[in-house]
Write a protein that holds these residues in place. Structure first.
Motif, PDB file in Angstrom:
ATOM      1  N   PHE A 149      26.912  -8.639 -49.885  1.00 56.31           N
ATOM      2  CA  PHE A 149      26.007  -9.701 -49.451  1.00 56.31           C
ATOM      3  C   PHE A 149      26.791 -11.017 -49.319  1.00 56.31           C
ATOM      4  N   PRO A 150      27.631 -11.127 -48.272  1.00 56.57           N
ATOM      5  CA  PRO A 150      28.535 -12.271 -48.159  1.00 56.57           C
ATOM      6  C   PRO A 150      27.892 -13.573 -47.675  1.00 56.57           C
ATOM      7  N   LEU A 151      26.732 -13.474 -47.041  1.00 55.43           N
ATOM      8  CA  LEU A 151      26.083 -14.665 -46.497  1.00 55.43           C
ATOM      9  C   LEU A 151      25.157 -15.272 -47.548  1.00 55.43           C
ATOM     10  N   GLN A 152      25.399 -16.533 -47.884  1.00 52.80           N
ATOM     11  CA  GLN A 152      24.520 -17.233 -48.822  1.00 52.80           C
ATOM     12  C   GLN A 152      23.839 -18.382 -48.102  1.00 52.80           C
ATOM     13  N   ALA A 153      22.633 -18.670 -48.560  1.00 51.33           N
ATOM     14  CA  ALA A 153      21.876 -19.785 -47.986  1.00 51.33           C
ATOM     15  C   ALA A 153      20.974 -20.366 -49.060  1.00 51.33           C
ATOM     16  N   TYR A 154      20.664 -21.635 -48.892  1.00 52.35           N
ATOM     17  CA  TYR A 154      19.650 -22.286 -49.720  1.00 52.35           C
ATOM     18  C   TYR A 154      18.383 -22.362 -48.888  1.00 52.35           C
ATOM     19  N   ILE A 155      17.301 -21.901 -49.453  1.00 49.82           N
ATOM     20  CA  ILE A 155      16.010 -21.992 -48.783  1.00 49.82           C
ATOM     21  C   ILE A 155      15.145 -22.941 -49.594  1.00 49.82           C
ATOM     22  N   SER A 156      14.781 -24.062 -48.978  1.00 49.12           N
ATOM     23  CA  SER A 156      13.865 -25.020 -49.594  1.00 49.12           C
ATOM     24  C   SER A 156      12.447 -24.549 -49.308  1.00 49.12           C
ATOM     25  N   ILE A 157      11.606 -24.573 -50.325  1.00 49.43           N
ATOM     26  CA  ILE A 157      10.243 -24.066 -50.185  1.00 49.43           C
ATOM     27  C   ILE A 157       9.237 -25.148 -50.556  1.00 49.43           C
ATOM     28  N   GLY A 158       8.270 -25.350 -49.670  1.00 50.27           N
ATOM     29  CA  GLY A 158       7.114 -26.186 -49.964  1.00 50.27           C
ATOM     30  C   GLY A 158       5.957 -25.248 -50.272  1.00 50.27           C
ATOM     31  N   LEU A 159       5.187 -25.554 -51.302  1.00 48.97           N
ATOM     32  CA  LEU A 159       4.136 -24.617 -51.706  1.00 48.97           C
ATOM     33  C   LEU A 159       2.928 -25.329 -52.280  1.00 48.97           C
ATOM     34  N   ASP A 160       1.873 -24.566 -52.439  1.00 51.32           N
ATOM     35  CA  ASP A 160       0.653 -25.042 -53.084  1.00 51.32           C
ATOM     36  C   ASP A 160       0.913 -25.010 -54.587  1.00 51.32           C
ATOM     37  N   GLN A 161       1.041 -26.191 -55.189  1.00 54.93           N
ATOM     38  CA  GLN A 161       1.396 -26.303 -56.608  1.00 54.93           C
ATOM     39  C   GLN A 161       0.427 -25.564 -57.534  1.00 54.93           C
ATOM     40  N   THR A 162      -0.831 -25.439 -57.124  1.00 50.41           N
ATOM     41  CA  THR A 162      -1.800 -24.761 -57.989  1.00 50.41           C
ATOM     42  C   THR A 162      -1.498 -23.269 -58.120  1.00 50.41           C
ATOM     43  N   GLN A 163      -0.669 -22.745 -57.229  1.00 53.57           N
ATOM     44  CA  GLN A 163      -0.329 -21.322 -57.253  1.00 53.57           C
ATOM     45  C   GLN A 163       1.098 -21.061 -57.748  1.00 53.57           C
ATOM     46  N   LEU A 164       1.710 -22.071 -58.329  1.00 53.21           N
ATOM     47  CA  LEU A 164       3.113 -21.988 -58.725  1.00 53.21           C
ATOM     48  C   LEU A 164       3.447 -20.773 -59.596  1.00 53.21           C
ATOM     49  N   PRO A 165       2.753 -20.507 -60.697  1.00 51.29           N
ATOM     50  CA  PRO A 165       3.148 -19.351 -61.531  1.00 51.29           C
ATOM     51  C   PRO A 165       3.137 -18.020 -60.765  1.00 51.29           C
ATOM     52  N   ARG A 166       2.130 -17.806 -59.934  1.00 53.16           N
ATOM     53  CA  ARG A 166       2.056 -16.560 -59.172  1.00 53.16           C
ATOM     54  C   ARG A 166       3.163 -16.492 -58.131  1.00 53.16           C
ATOM     55  N   ILE A 167       3.449 -17.617 -57.486  1.00 52.74           N
ATOM     56  CA  ILE A 167       4.509 -17.648 -56.474  1.00 52.74           C
ATOM     57  C   ILE A 167       5.865 -17.351 -57.121  1.00 52.74           C
ATOM     58  N   VAL A 168       6.111 -17.922 -58.280  1.00 54.51           N
ATOM     59  CA  VAL A 168       7.371 -17.661 -58.986  1.00 54.51           C
ATOM     60  C   VAL A 168       7.502 -16.167 -59.286  1.00 54.51           C
ATOM     61  N   GLU A 169       6.429 -15.543 -59.723  1.00 55.63           N
ATOM     62  CA  GLU A 169       6.473 -14.104 -60.007  1.00 55.63           C
ATOM     63  C   GLU A 169       6.750 -13.294 -58.742  1.00 55.63           C
ATOM     64  N   GLU A 170       6.183 -13.711 -57.625  1.00 60.83           N
ATOM     65  CA  GLU A 170       6.449 -13.004 -56.364  1.00 60.83           C
ATOM     66  C   GLU A 170       7.892 -13.225 -55.905  1.00 60.83           C
TER      67      GLU A 170
END
Length: 158
Positions: free
Chosen positions: A64-85
């Protein structure tokens, strides 16, 4: 860990310069008994001083030689579930919650550009993820390090 004494800092520095050193070799280098070195290493490990061995394994060597940073904007009220996903996406190697225009910064490792596109699509498909922005890693100008912090802590412990 609240504070590291001089011997702790010397042990950490010795391990940093030779991570494969045996307890006996460390004891000889530091002028401590083998039991003292073992006890200190166990205490430092329990205190969370040592991070995952995985940090030292190259994603490129795994295919997996290609690395990237992905910035994510999200609904803060769903943060714990999003982190688990996000935790279920194997290509994500690190995630930080950040302040500013975006909410999370993820580091991903992929085989190629098409794979990166697919990973980004999977992240965007997570309910509550509102937007993403991808930046390719072109090079690692300064690799992960704590040597400067160790030197600073050593100077301050005197």
């Amino acid at each position: 860990m609240s504070s590291l004494d001089h011997a702790d800092l010397e042990l950490i520095a010795a391990l940093s310069s030779d991570p494969r050193a045996t307890v006996v070799a460390l004891a000889e280098k530091l002028g401590l008994s083998r039991n003292t070195v073992q006890a200190r290493m166990a205490r430092l490990d329990q205190a969370g001083v040592f991070q995952s061995f995985e940090r030292s394994i190259s994603s490129a060597a795994l295919g997996f030689p290609l690395q990237a940073y992905i910035s994510i904007g999200l609904d803060q009220t769903q943060l714990p579930r999003i982190v688990e996903e996000l935790r279920r996406v194997p290509e994500i190697v690190q995630v930080h919650g950040v302040s500013g225009q975006v909410d999370m910064l993820t580091l991903v490792a992929c085989r190629d550009a098409r794979h990166l596109f697919d990973v980004d699509a999977r992240i965007l498909a997570i309910p509550g993820v509102e937007r993403s922005e991808t930046r390719l890693v072109m090079n690692e100008s300064i690799p992960y390090r704590v040597s400067g912090l160790m030197e600073l802590a050593h100077r301050e412990s005197r």
